[in-house]
Design a protein around this motif. Structure first.
Motif, short mmCIF file in Angstrom:
data_model
loop_
_atom_site.label_atom_id
_atom_site.label_comp_id
_atom_site.label_asym_id
_atom_site.label_seq_id
_atom_site.Cartn_x
_atom_site.Cartn_y
_atom_site.Cartn_z
N GLY A 142 0.82 -1.20 0.00
CA GLY A 142 0.00 0.00 0.00
C GLY A 142 0.85 1.26 0.00
O GLY A 142 1.81 1.37 -0.77
N THR A 143 0.53 2.19 0.89
CA THR A 143 1.26 3.46 0.95
C THR A 143 2.10 3.58 2.22
O THR A 143 2.32 4.68 2.74
CB THR A 143 0.27 4.64 0.88
OG1 THR A 143 -0.67 4.54 1.96
CG2 THR A 143 -0.47 4.66 -0.44
N ARG A 144 2.58 2.47 2.73
CA ARG A 144 3.42 2.52 3.93
C ARG A 144 4.67 3.34 3.65
O ARG A 144 5.38 3.11 2.68
CB ARG A 144 3.82 1.10 4.35
CG ARG A 144 2.68 0.29 4.95
CD ARG A 144 3.08 -1.15 5.16
NE ARG A 144 2.06 -1.92 5.86
CZ ARG A 144 0.99 -2.43 5.28
NH1 ARG A 144 0.80 -2.26 3.98
NH2 ARG A 144 0.10 -3.11 5.99
N ALA A 145 4.98 4.26 4.55
CA ALA A 145 6.12 5.15 4.37
C ALA A 145 7.43 4.38 4.25
O ALA A 145 8.32 4.73 3.46
CB ALA A 145 6.20 6.15 5.52
N GLU A 146 7.57 3.30 5.02
CA GLU A 146 8.80 2.52 5.02
C GLU A 146 9.13 1.97 3.63
O GLU A 146 10.30 1.82 3.27
CB GLU A 146 8.69 1.39 6.04
CG GLU A 146 9.91 0.50 6.15
CD GLU A 146 11.13 1.21 6.72
OE1 GLU A 146 12.20 0.57 6.76
OE2 GLU A 146 11.02 2.39 7.11
N THR A 147 8.10 1.69 2.84
CA THR A 147 8.33 1.20 1.48
C THR A 147 9.16 2.19 0.68
O THR A 147 10.12 1.82 -0.01
CB THR A 147 6.99 0.96 0.75
OG1 THR A 147 6.18 0.08 1.54
CG2 THR A 147 7.21 0.36 -0.62
N TYR A 148 8.80 3.46 0.78
CA TYR A 148 9.49 4.49 -0.01
C TYR A 148 10.91 4.74 0.51
O TYR A 148 11.82 5.06 -0.25
CB TYR A 148 8.67 5.78 0.00
CG TYR A 148 7.27 5.56 -0.53
CD1 TYR A 148 7.04 5.28 -1.87
CD2 TYR A 148 6.17 5.58 0.33
CE1 TYR A 148 5.77 5.04 -2.35
CE2 TYR A 148 4.88 5.35 -0.15
CZ TYR A 148 4.69 5.08 -1.49
OH TYR A 148 3.43 4.84 -1.96
N ARG A 149 11.10 4.60 1.82
CA ARG A 149 12.46 4.75 2.35
C ARG A 149 13.37 3.65 1.80
O ARG A 149 14.51 3.92 1.40
CB ARG A 149 12.43 4.69 3.88
CG ARG A 149 13.79 4.99 4.52
CD ARG A 149 13.75 4.79 6.02
NE ARG A 149 13.73 3.38 6.37
CZ ARG A 149 14.83 2.61 6.51
NH1 ARG A 149 16.03 3.15 6.31
NH2 ARG A 149 14.74 1.35 6.84
N LEU A 150 12.85 2.43 1.77
CA LEU A 150 13.66 1.32 1.25
C LEU A 150 13.89 1.46 -0.25
O LEU A 150 14.98 1.14 -0.75
CB LEU A 150 12.98 -0.01 1.58
CG LEU A 150 12.94 -0.37 3.07
CD1 LEU A 150 12.12 -1.64 3.30
CD2 LEU A 150 14.35 -0.55 3.63
N LEU A 151 12.88 1.92 -0.99
CA LEU A 151 13.08 2.16 -2.42
C LEU A 151 14.15 3.22 -2.64
O LEU A 151 14.95 3.14 -3.59
CB LEU A 151 11.77 2.58 -3.07
CG LEU A 151 10.74 1.48 -3.32
CD1 LEU A 151 9.41 2.07 -3.76
CD2 LEU A 151 11.26 0.49 -4.39
N ALA A 152 14.18 4.23 -1.78
CA ALA A 152 15.19 5.28 -1.89
C ALA A 152 16.58 4.72 -1.61
O ALA A 152 17.55 5.02 -2.33
CB ALA A 152 14.87 6.42 -0.92
N LEU A 153 16.70 3.88 -0.58
CA LEU A 153 18.00 3.28 -0.26
C LEU A 153 18.47 2.35 -1.37
O LEU A 153 19.66 2.33 -1.72
CB LEU A 153 17.90 2.53 1.06
CG LEU A 153 17.67 3.36 2.32
CD1 LEU A 153 17.58 2.47 3.55
CD2 LEU A 153 18.78 4.39 2.50
N ALA A 154 17.54 1.58 -1.92
CA ALA A 154 17.90 0.67 -3.01
C ALA A 154 18.38 1.46 -4.23
O ALA A 154 19.37 1.08 -4.88
CB ALA A 154 16.70 -0.20 -3.38
N ALA A 155 17.69 2.55 -4.55
CA ALA A 155 18.09 3.39 -5.69
C ALA A 155 19.46 4.02 -5.43
O ALA A 155 20.30 4.09 -6.34
CB ALA A 155 17.04 4.47 -5.93
N ARG A 156 19.68 4.46 -4.22
CA ARG A 156 20.98 5.06 -3.87
C ARG A 156 22.11 4.05 -4.06
O ARG A 156 23.15 4.36 -4.67
CB ARG A 156 20.96 5.54 -2.42
CG ARG A 156 22.25 6.17 -1.93
CD ARG A 156 22.34 6.10 -0.42
NE ARG A 156 22.40 4.70 0.05
CZ ARG A 156 22.37 4.35 1.33
NH1 ARG A 156 22.23 5.27 2.26
NH2 ARG A 156 22.44 3.06 1.68
#
Length: 483
Positions: free
Chosen positions: A403-417
Protein backbone atom coordinates in the motif's frame (compact mmCIF):
# COMPACT_ATOMS: atom_id res chain seq x y z
CA UNK A 1 7.49 19.28 32.86
CA UNK A 2 10.02 17.45 30.69
CA UNK A 3 10.36 17.99 26.94
CA UNK A 4 9.13 14.45 26.32
CA UNK A 5 6.06 14.86 28.54
CA UNK A 6 5.18 18.24 27.03
CA UNK A 7 5.20 17.10 23.46
CA UNK A 8 3.53 13.75 24.07
CA UNK A 9 0.72 15.33 26.07
CA UNK A 10 0.15 18.06 23.50
CA UNK A 11 -1.99 16.20 20.94
CA UNK A 12 -4.55 15.15 23.52
CA UNK A 13 -4.53 18.60 25.09
CA UNK A 14 -5.19 20.26 21.74
CA UNK A 15 -8.73 18.94 21.87
CA UNK A 16 -9.19 20.35 25.35
CA UNK A 17 -7.79 23.73 24.33
CA UNK A 18 -10.12 23.98 21.39
CA UNK A 19 -12.98 22.79 23.58
CA UNK A 20 -12.73 25.92 25.68
CA UNK A 21 -14.45 27.86 22.92
CA UNK A 22 -17.34 25.44 22.44
CA UNK A 23 -20.91 25.76 23.61
CA UNK A 24 -22.90 22.59 24.18
CA UNK A 25 -25.41 20.95 26.47
CA UNK A 26 -23.81 18.57 28.99
CA UNK A 27 -26.16 15.78 27.95
CA UNK A 28 -26.38 16.36 24.21
CA UNK A 29 -25.38 13.56 21.85
CA UNK A 30 -25.32 15.53 18.63
CA UNK A 31 -24.49 13.71 15.42
CA UNK A 32 -23.02 15.67 12.49
CA UNK A 33 -25.71 17.28 10.39
CA UNK A 34 -26.01 16.94 6.65
CA UNK A 35 -23.91 19.61 4.99
CA UNK A 36 -21.38 19.58 7.85
CA UNK A 37 -21.73 23.12 9.24
CA UNK A 38 -18.54 22.40 11.17
CA UNK A 39 -16.76 22.90 7.84
CA UNK A 40 -17.25 26.64 8.26
CA UNK A 41 -15.01 26.51 11.32
CA UNK A 42 -12.50 23.88 10.22
CA UNK A 43 -12.68 22.26 6.80
CA UNK A 44 -11.48 18.66 6.26
CA UNK A 45 -8.52 20.07 4.33
CA UNK A 46 -7.57 22.36 7.20
CA UNK A 47 -7.93 19.51 9.68
CA UNK A 48 -5.63 17.33 7.60
CA UNK A 49 -2.98 20.04 7.36
CA UNK A 50 -3.05 20.73 11.08
CA UNK A 51 -2.85 17.02 11.90
CA UNK A 52 -0.01 16.44 9.45
CA UNK A 53 1.95 19.31 10.98
CA UNK A 54 1.59 17.88 14.48
CA UNK A 55 2.50 14.35 13.36
CA UNK A 56 5.56 15.66 11.50
CA UNK A 57 6.79 17.25 14.73
CA UNK A 58 6.25 14.00 16.62
CA UNK A 59 8.29 12.11 14.02
CA UNK A 60 11.00 14.77 14.09
CA UNK A 61 11.18 14.50 17.88
CA UNK A 62 11.59 10.71 17.66
CA UNK A 63 8.44 10.06 19.71
CA UNK A 64 6.87 7.63 17.22
CA UNK A 65 7.59 3.91 17.41
CA UNK A 66 8.45 3.23 13.78
CA UNK A 67 8.20 -0.54 13.83
CA UNK A 68 6.38 -2.24 10.92
CA UNK A 69 5.16 -5.21 12.99
CA UNK A 70 3.63 -3.15 15.80
CA UNK A 71 2.19 -0.60 13.37
CA UNK A 72 0.79 -3.25 11.04
CA UNK A 73 -0.96 -5.04 13.90
CA UNK A 74 -2.52 -1.92 15.41
CA UNK A 75 -3.53 -0.54 12.01
CA UNK A 76 -5.10 -3.86 11.04
CA UNK A 77 -7.13 -3.83 14.24
CA UNK A 78 -8.29 -0.28 13.50
CA UNK A 79 -9.39 -1.11 9.95
CA UNK A 80 -11.29 -4.14 11.22
CA UNK A 81 -13.30 -1.68 13.31
CA UNK A 82 -13.74 0.70 10.38
CA UNK A 83 -15.24 -2.13 8.34
CA UNK A 84 -17.98 -2.47 10.97
CA UNK A 85 -18.48 1.22 11.76
CA UNK A 86 -21.57 3.20 10.72
CA UNK A 87 -19.38 5.83 9.07
CA UNK A 88 -16.02 5.57 7.32
CA UNK A 89 -13.60 8.49 7.71
CA UNK A 90 -12.34 10.23 4.60
CA UNK A 91 -8.80 9.69 5.79
CA UNK A 92 -7.31 7.59 8.58
CA UNK A 93 -3.78 6.98 9.79
CA UNK A 94 -2.62 5.39 13.03
CA UNK A 95 0.78 5.76 14.62
CA UNK A 96 2.15 4.22 17.81
CA UNK A 97 3.99 6.35 20.37
CA UNK A 98 7.04 5.05 22.25
CA UNK A 99 5.53 6.29 25.50
CA UNK A 100 4.98 3.42 28.00
CA UNK A 101 2.12 5.29 29.71
CA UNK A 102 -1.55 4.58 28.99
CA UNK A 103 -2.99 7.05 26.49
CA UNK A 104 -4.60 7.36 23.07
CA UNK A 105 -5.74 10.45 21.19
CA UNK A 106 -7.38 11.65 18.00
CA UNK A 107 -5.87 14.51 15.99
CA UNK A 108 -7.38 16.69 13.27
CA UNK A 109 -7.32 15.11 9.83
CA UNK A 110 -7.96 11.49 10.75
CA UNK A 111 -4.78 10.78 12.73
CA UNK A 112 -4.96 8.47 15.76
CA UNK A 113 -2.12 8.16 18.24
CA UNK A 114 -1.79 5.07 20.44
CA UNK A 115 0.76 4.87 23.25
CA UNK A 116 2.70 1.63 23.52
CA UNK A 117 1.62 1.63 27.16
CA UNK A 118 -2.02 1.23 26.14
CA UNK A 119 -1.14 -1.83 24.09
CA UNK A 120 0.95 -3.27 26.92
CA UNK A 121 -1.73 -2.72 29.57
CA UNK A 122 -4.68 -4.10 27.62
CA UNK A 123 -5.67 -7.47 29.08
CA UNK A 124 -7.33 -8.59 25.86
CA UNK A 125 -7.48 -7.67 22.20
CA UNK A 126 -11.07 -6.56 22.79
CA UNK A 127 -9.91 -4.00 25.36
CA UNK A 128 -7.38 -2.57 22.93
CA UNK A 129 -10.04 -2.55 20.21
CA UNK A 130 -12.33 -0.69 22.61
CA UNK A 131 -9.81 2.13 22.99
CA UNK A 132 -9.38 2.36 19.22
CA UNK A 133 -13.15 2.24 18.65
CA UNK A 134 -13.55 5.20 21.00
CA UNK A 135 -10.88 7.25 19.17
CA UNK A 136 -12.33 6.22 15.80
CA UNK A 137 -15.68 7.67 16.90
CA UNK A 138 -13.97 10.99 17.66
CA UNK A 139 -12.72 10.96 14.06
CA UNK A 140 -15.91 9.88 12.29
CA UNK A 141 -18.03 12.34 14.28
CA UNK A 142 -15.54 15.14 13.60
CA UNK A 143 -15.50 16.18 17.24
CA UNK A 144 -12.62 18.63 16.84
CA UNK A 145 -14.31 20.54 14.01
CA UNK A 146 -17.62 20.48 15.88
CA UNK A 147 -15.88 21.76 18.98
CA UNK A 148 -14.75 24.91 17.24
CA UNK A 149 -17.88 25.42 15.13
CA UNK A 150 -19.10 29.01 15.20
CA UNK A 151 -15.99 30.44 16.89
CA UNK A 152 -13.73 30.93 13.89
CA UNK A 153 -11.66 33.85 15.17
CA UNK A 154 -10.83 32.29 18.53
CA UNK A 155 -10.25 28.95 16.86
CA UNK A 156 -7.57 30.25 14.55
CA UNK A 157 -5.82 31.91 17.48
CA UNK A 158 -5.93 28.75 19.54
CA UNK A 159 -4.64 26.45 16.82
CA UNK A 160 -1.92 28.93 15.88
CA UNK A 161 -0.79 29.15 19.51
CA UNK A 162 -0.85 25.38 19.90
CA UNK A 163 1.18 24.80 16.75
CA UNK A 164 3.67 27.47 17.78
CA UNK A 165 3.99 25.67 21.09
CA UNK A 166 4.96 22.46 19.32
CA UNK A 167 7.78 24.19 17.48
CA UNK A 168 8.97 25.98 20.61
CA UNK A 169 8.78 22.95 22.89
CA UNK A 170 12.30 21.77 22.13
CA UNK A 171 13.65 25.04 23.52
CA UNK A 172 11.15 25.69 26.31
CA UNK A 173 8.52 23.02 27.12
CA UNK A 174 6.69 25.44 29.42
CA UNK A 175 5.58 27.29 26.29
CA UNK A 176 3.23 24.38 25.62
CA UNK A 177 1.35 24.90 28.87
CA UNK A 178 1.23 28.67 28.42
CA UNK A 179 -0.09 28.41 24.87
CA UNK A 180 -2.78 25.94 25.79
CA UNK A 181 -3.86 28.12 28.70
CA UNK A 182 -5.03 30.62 26.08
CA UNK A 183 -7.88 28.29 25.27
CA UNK A 184 -8.40 26.66 28.64
CA UNK A 185 -8.88 29.91 30.54
CA UNK A 186 -11.72 31.34 28.44
CA UNK A 187 -14.64 29.19 29.49
CA UNK A 188 -13.68 26.26 31.69
CA UNK A 189 -17.21 25.12 32.53
CA UNK A 190 -18.35 24.95 28.91
CA UNK A 191 -15.18 23.06 28.07
CA UNK A 192 -15.98 20.39 30.68
CA UNK A 193 -19.58 20.08 29.53
CA UNK A 194 -18.60 19.77 25.91
CA UNK A 195 -15.93 17.18 26.65
CA UNK A 196 -18.46 15.10 28.60
CA UNK A 197 -20.95 15.14 25.72
CA UNK A 198 -18.38 14.07 23.16
CA UNK A 199 -16.86 11.41 25.39
CA UNK A 200 -20.28 9.86 25.94
CA UNK A 201 -20.99 9.98 22.22
CA UNK A 202 -17.64 8.33 21.45
CA UNK A 203 -18.41 5.63 24.05
CA UNK A 204 -21.85 4.94 22.59
CA UNK A 205 -20.67 4.75 18.99
CA UNK A 206 -17.47 2.93 19.94
CA UNK A 207 -19.31 0.17 21.82
CA UNK A 208 -21.66 -0.31 18.88
CA UNK A 209 -18.68 -0.61 16.52
CA UNK A 210 -16.93 -2.97 18.93
CA UNK A 211 -19.91 -5.34 18.98
CA UNK A 212 -20.40 -5.16 15.20
CA UNK A 213 -16.75 -6.12 14.69
CA UNK A 214 -17.26 -9.25 16.86
CA UNK A 215 -15.28 -8.05 19.85
CA UNK A 216 -16.49 -8.23 23.46
CA UNK A 217 -18.77 -5.17 23.84
CA UNK A 218 -18.05 -5.04 27.60
CA UNK A 219 -14.31 -4.62 27.02
CA UNK A 220 -14.44 -0.82 26.93
CA UNK A 221 -16.16 -0.61 30.32
CA UNK A 222 -13.74 -3.17 31.76
CA UNK A 223 -10.80 -1.05 30.65
CA UNK A 224 -12.38 2.07 32.19
CA UNK A 225 -12.96 0.28 35.51
CA UNK A 226 -9.34 -0.83 35.79
CA UNK A 227 -8.05 2.67 34.98
CA UNK A 228 -10.40 4.24 37.51
CA UNK A 229 -9.22 1.79 40.17
CA UNK A 230 -5.62 2.53 39.27
CA UNK A 231 -6.20 6.27 39.71
CA UNK A 232 -7.47 5.63 43.24
CA UNK A 233 -4.50 3.45 44.15
CA UNK A 234 -1.86 5.86 42.91
CA UNK A 235 -3.35 9.18 43.97
CA UNK A 236 -1.91 11.94 41.79
CA UNK A 237 -0.36 9.43 39.37
CA UNK A 238 -3.47 9.38 37.22
CA UNK A 239 -3.15 7.52 33.88
CA UNK A 240 -2.93 10.05 31.05
CA UNK A 241 -5.92 8.44 29.38
CA UNK A 242 -8.02 9.54 32.35
CA UNK A 243 -6.67 13.08 32.18
CA UNK A 244 -7.95 13.47 28.61
CA UNK A 245 -10.87 11.00 28.85
CA UNK A 246 -12.35 11.57 32.35
CA UNK A 247 -14.02 8.45 33.78
CA UNK A 248 -16.50 8.35 36.66
CA UNK A 249 -19.01 5.82 37.97
CA UNK A 250 -21.81 7.30 35.85
CA UNK A 251 -19.82 6.93 32.65
CA UNK A 252 -18.79 3.38 33.53
CA UNK A 253 -22.40 2.50 34.34
CA UNK A 254 -23.61 3.92 31.03
CA UNK A 255 -20.93 1.97 29.16
CA UNK A 256 -22.01 -1.27 30.88
CA UNK A 257 -25.68 -0.56 30.15
CA UNK A 258 -24.95 0.05 26.45
CA UNK A 259 -22.80 -3.09 26.25
CA UNK A 260 -25.61 -5.13 27.81
CA UNK A 261 -27.74 -4.37 24.76
CA UNK A 262 -25.43 -6.55 22.64
CA UNK A 263 -24.63 -10.24 22.84
CA UNK A 264 -21.71 -10.90 25.18
CA UNK A 265 -18.83 -12.62 23.40
CA UNK A 266 -15.97 -14.60 24.83
CA UNK A 267 -13.34 -13.70 22.28
CA UNK A 268 -10.09 -15.68 22.22
CA UNK A 269 -7.01 -13.52 21.66
CA UNK A 270 -4.83 -14.45 18.67
CA UNK A 271 -1.22 -15.47 19.31
CA UNK A 272 -0.06 -12.31 17.58
CA UNK A 273 -1.68 -10.10 20.24
CA UNK A 274 0.60 -11.29 23.05
CA UNK A 275 3.68 -11.28 20.81
CA UNK A 276 3.07 -7.72 19.65
CA UNK A 277 2.47 -6.68 23.25
CA UNK A 278 5.88 -8.11 24.14
CA UNK A 279 7.49 -6.42 21.14
CA UNK A 280 5.99 -3.03 21.96
CA UNK A 281 7.12 -3.34 25.56
CA UNK A 282 10.74 -4.05 24.60
CA UNK A 283 10.90 -1.34 21.94
CA UNK A 284 9.34 1.33 24.16
CA UNK A 285 11.74 0.77 27.06
CA UNK A 286 14.71 3.10 27.22
CA UNK A 287 17.20 0.31 28.02
CA UNK A 288 17.13 -3.32 26.78
CA UNK A 289 18.39 -4.42 30.19
CA UNK A 290 15.07 -3.24 31.69
CA UNK A 291 13.22 -5.50 29.27
CA UNK A 292 15.45 -8.45 30.15
CA UNK A 293 14.70 -7.91 33.83
CA UNK A 294 10.96 -7.63 33.16
CA UNK A 295 10.57 -10.80 31.07
CA UNK A 296 13.01 -12.81 33.21
CA UNK A 297 10.81 -12.09 36.22
CA UNK A 298 7.52 -13.25 34.70
CA UNK A 299 5.80 -16.37 36.04
CA UNK A 300 4.96 -17.70 32.56
CA UNK A 301 8.60 -17.65 31.46
CA UNK A 302 8.09 -20.46 28.96
CA UNK A 303 5.15 -18.94 27.08
CA UNK A 304 5.63 -17.96 23.45
CA UNK A 305 5.21 -14.27 24.22
CA UNK A 306 7.61 -14.26 27.17
CA UNK A 307 10.30 -16.18 25.28
CA UNK A 308 9.84 -13.83 22.32
CA UNK A 309 10.13 -10.72 24.50
CA UNK A 310 13.19 -12.02 26.34
CA UNK A 311 14.91 -13.11 23.11
CA UNK A 312 14.19 -9.72 21.54
CA UNK A 313 15.58 -7.93 24.60
CA UNK A 314 18.78 -10.01 24.56
CA UNK A 315 19.20 -9.42 20.82
CA UNK A 316 18.99 -5.67 21.42
CA UNK A 317 21.75 -6.08 23.99
CA UNK A 318 23.87 -7.80 21.34
CA UNK A 319 23.76 -11.17 23.15
CA UNK A 320 22.71 -13.07 20.04
CA UNK A 321 23.69 -16.59 21.13
CA UNK A 322 21.59 -16.20 24.29
CA UNK A 323 18.70 -14.81 22.23
CA UNK A 324 18.80 -17.80 19.84
CA UNK A 325 18.87 -20.21 22.79
CA UNK A 326 15.79 -18.63 24.37
CA UNK A 327 13.88 -18.36 21.10
CA UNK A 328 14.52 -21.97 19.95
CA UNK A 329 11.78 -23.66 22.04
CA UNK A 330 9.23 -21.09 20.86
CA UNK A 331 10.17 -21.77 17.23
CA UNK A 332 9.85 -25.52 17.83
CA UNK A 333 6.37 -24.96 19.25
CA UNK A 334 5.22 -22.60 16.46
CA UNK A 335 7.67 -22.99 13.54
CA UNK A 336 5.60 -20.96 11.08
CA UNK A 337 4.58 -18.07 13.36
CA UNK A 338 5.58 -14.97 11.43
CA UNK A 339 6.83 -12.73 14.26
CA UNK A 340 9.01 -15.51 15.68
CA UNK A 341 10.40 -16.21 12.21
CA UNK A 342 11.30 -12.57 11.59
CA UNK A 343 13.10 -12.27 14.91
CA UNK A 344 15.04 -15.46 14.17
CA UNK A 345 16.10 -14.03 10.79
CA UNK A 346 17.16 -10.70 12.32
CA UNK A 347 19.33 -12.43 14.91
CA UNK A 348 21.01 -14.58 12.25
CA UNK A 349 21.68 -11.49 10.17
CA UNK A 350 23.18 -9.68 13.17
CA UNK A 351 25.46 -12.69 13.71
CA UNK A 352 26.78 -12.28 10.17
CA UNK A 353 24.95 -15.38 8.90
CA UNK A 354 23.56 -13.52 5.90
CA UNK A 355 22.68 -16.53 3.76
CA UNK A 356 20.92 -18.26 6.66
CA UNK A 357 19.02 -15.08 7.47
CA UNK A 358 17.82 -14.60 3.88
CA UNK A 359 16.83 -18.26 3.65
CA UNK A 360 14.78 -17.84 6.83
CA UNK A 361 13.14 -14.69 5.47
CA UNK A 362 12.18 -16.32 2.19
CA UNK A 363 10.74 -19.29 4.09
CA UNK A 364 8.70 -16.89 6.21
CA UNK A 365 7.47 -15.09 3.09
CA UNK A 366 6.47 -18.41 1.57
CA UNK A 367 4.10 -19.05 4.49
CA UNK A 368 3.02 -15.38 4.81
CA UNK A 369 3.30 -13.87 1.29
CA UNK A 370 1.00 -10.92 2.09
CA UNK A 371 2.49 -9.93 5.44
CA UNK A 372 3.89 -6.46 4.77
CA UNK A 373 6.47 -6.38 7.63
CA UNK A 374 8.03 -9.60 6.28
CA UNK A 375 8.30 -8.09 2.79
CA UNK A 376 9.89 -4.93 4.19
CA UNK A 377 12.30 -6.94 6.35
CA UNK A 378 13.38 -9.03 3.38
CA UNK A 379 13.94 -5.93 1.24
CA UNK A 380 15.94 -4.23 3.99
CA UNK A 381 18.10 -7.34 4.39
CA UNK A 382 18.71 -7.56 0.65
CA UNK A 383 19.88 -3.94 0.59
CA UNK A 384 22.23 -4.57 3.50
CA UNK A 385 23.51 -7.69 1.74
CA UNK A 386 24.46 -5.61 -1.31
CA UNK A 387 21.54 -6.67 -3.53
CA UNK A 388 19.61 -3.39 -4.04
CA UNK A 389 18.09 -4.41 -7.37
CA UNK A 390 16.62 -7.58 -5.83
CA UNK A 391 15.21 -5.47 -3.00
CA UNK A 392 13.61 -3.05 -5.45
CA UNK A 393 12.05 -5.87 -7.45
CA UNK A 394 10.69 -7.45 -4.27
CA UNK A 395 9.08 -4.18 -3.16
CA UNK A 396 7.59 -3.37 -6.57
CA UNK A 397 6.18 -6.87 -6.93
CA UNK A 398 4.25 -6.47 -3.67
CA UNK A 399 2.73 -3.02 -4.23
CA UNK A 400 -0.76 -4.25 -3.35
CA UNK A 401 0.33 -5.71 0.00
CA UNK A 402 2.50 -2.71 0.93
CA UNK A 403 0.00 0.00 0.00
CA UNK A 404 1.26 3.46 0.95
CA UNK A 405 3.42 2.52 3.93
CA UNK A 406 6.12 5.15 4.37
CA UNK A 407 8.80 2.52 5.02
CA UNK A 408 8.33 1.20 1.48
CA UNK A 409 9.49 4.49 -0.01
CA UNK A 410 12.46 4.75 2.35
CA UNK A 411 13.66 1.32 1.25
CA UNK A 412 13.08 2.16 -2.42
CA UNK A 413 15.19 5.28 -1.89
CA UNK A 414 18.00 3.28 -0.26
CA UNK A 415 17.90 0.67 -3.01
CA UNK A 416 18.09 3.39 -5.69
CA UNK A 417 20.98 5.06 -3.87
CA UNK A 418 22.96 1.82 -3.64
CA UNK A 419 22.19 1.18 -7.30
CA UNK A 420 23.67 4.64 -8.12
CA UNK A 421 20.31 6.00 -9.29
CA UNK A 422 20.45 9.31 -7.45
CA UNK A 423 17.42 10.86 -9.17
CA UNK A 424 15.18 7.95 -8.17
CA UNK A 425 16.61 8.04 -4.64
CA UNK A 426 15.59 11.70 -4.27
CA UNK A 427 12.12 10.99 -5.71
CA UNK A 428 11.39 8.09 -3.37
CA UNK A 429 12.84 9.84 -0.33
CA UNK A 430 10.58 12.83 -1.07
CA UNK A 431 7.56 10.54 -0.97
CA UNK A 432 8.78 8.97 2.28
CA UNK A 433 9.16 12.36 3.97
CA UNK A 434 5.79 13.56 2.69
CA UNK A 435 4.10 10.45 4.09
CA UNK A 436 5.51 11.43 7.49
CA UNK A 437 4.12 14.96 7.21
CA UNK A 438 7.45 16.62 6.34
CA UNK A 439 6.43 18.69 3.31
CA UNK A 440 9.48 21.02 3.34
CA UNK A 441 11.85 18.06 3.58
CA UNK A 442 10.10 16.37 0.66
CA UNK A 443 10.42 19.50 -1.49
CA UNK A 444 14.10 19.77 -0.57
CA UNK A 445 14.68 16.26 -1.95
CA UNK A 446 12.95 17.12 -5.23
CA UNK A 447 14.82 20.44 -5.52
CA UNK A 448 18.11 18.59 -5.08
CA UNK A 449 17.13 16.32 -7.97
CA UNK A 450 16.20 19.27 -10.17
CA UNK A 451 19.66 20.79 -9.66
CA UNK A 452 21.35 17.74 -11.16
CA UNK A 453 22.88 18.56 -14.54
CA UNK A 454 22.57 14.94 -15.70
CA UNK A 455 18.77 15.00 -15.39
CA UNK A 456 17.02 13.83 -18.56
CA UNK A 457 14.01 15.64 -20.02
CA UNK A 458 11.66 12.88 -18.91
CA UNK A 459 13.13 12.76 -15.41
CA UNK A 460 12.87 16.54 -15.05
CA UNK A 461 9.21 16.46 -16.09
CA UNK A 462 8.49 13.69 -13.60
CA UNK A 463 10.21 15.53 -10.72
CA UNK A 464 8.47 18.81 -11.55
CA UNK A 465 5.07 17.13 -11.70
CA UNK A 466 5.62 15.53 -8.29
CA UNK A 467 6.84 18.83 -6.85
CA UNK A 468 3.75 20.66 -8.11
CA UNK A 469 1.57 17.97 -6.55
CA UNK A 470 3.24 18.35 -3.15
CA UNK A 471 3.22 22.16 -3.28
CA UNK A 472 -0.53 22.15 -3.95
CA UNK A 473 -1.04 20.10 -0.79
CA UNK A 474 0.80 22.56 1.47
CA UNK A 475 -1.15 25.12 3.56
CA UNK A 476 -1.89 28.42 1.84
CA UNK A 477 0.78 31.02 2.37
CA UNK A 478 3.54 28.43 2.86
CA UNK A 479 4.00 27.35 -0.74
CA UNK A 480 7.49 28.01 -2.11
CA UNK A 481 8.11 29.58 -5.50
CA UNK A 482 7.73 27.49 -8.61
CA UNK A 483 10.71 25.87 -10.28
Amino acid sequence: MSHRLAVVLLPALLVAAAGAFAQSSPTAVDLPRIGEPADTALSPQEEQRIGARIVAELYAGDYVLEDPEVSDYATGLLWRLVASADMEPQRLQLFVMKDPRINAFALPGGYIGLNAGTLNNSRSESELAGVLAHELAHITQRHIARTVEGTQTATIATWAAALAAILAASADPQVVVAALALGQGINEQRQVNFTRAHELEADRIGIRTLAAANFDPEAMANFFVRLEQQSRLYGNQVPEFLQTHPVNTTRISEARTRAAGYNRRRVADPTEFALIQARARVLSMERPSEAVEYFAGQQDRNSLANRYGLALAYSRLGEYARAIEILAPALAQAPNQVNLGLLDARIRFAQGRTDDALKRLYATLEHHPKYAPAILEAADSLITAGRPDDARQLLLSHEQELGTRAETYRLLALAARDDHNTVEAHYQMATYLYQRGDGPGALSQLDSALRMSSLSKQERARIRARRAELVAALPKGTQPSRR
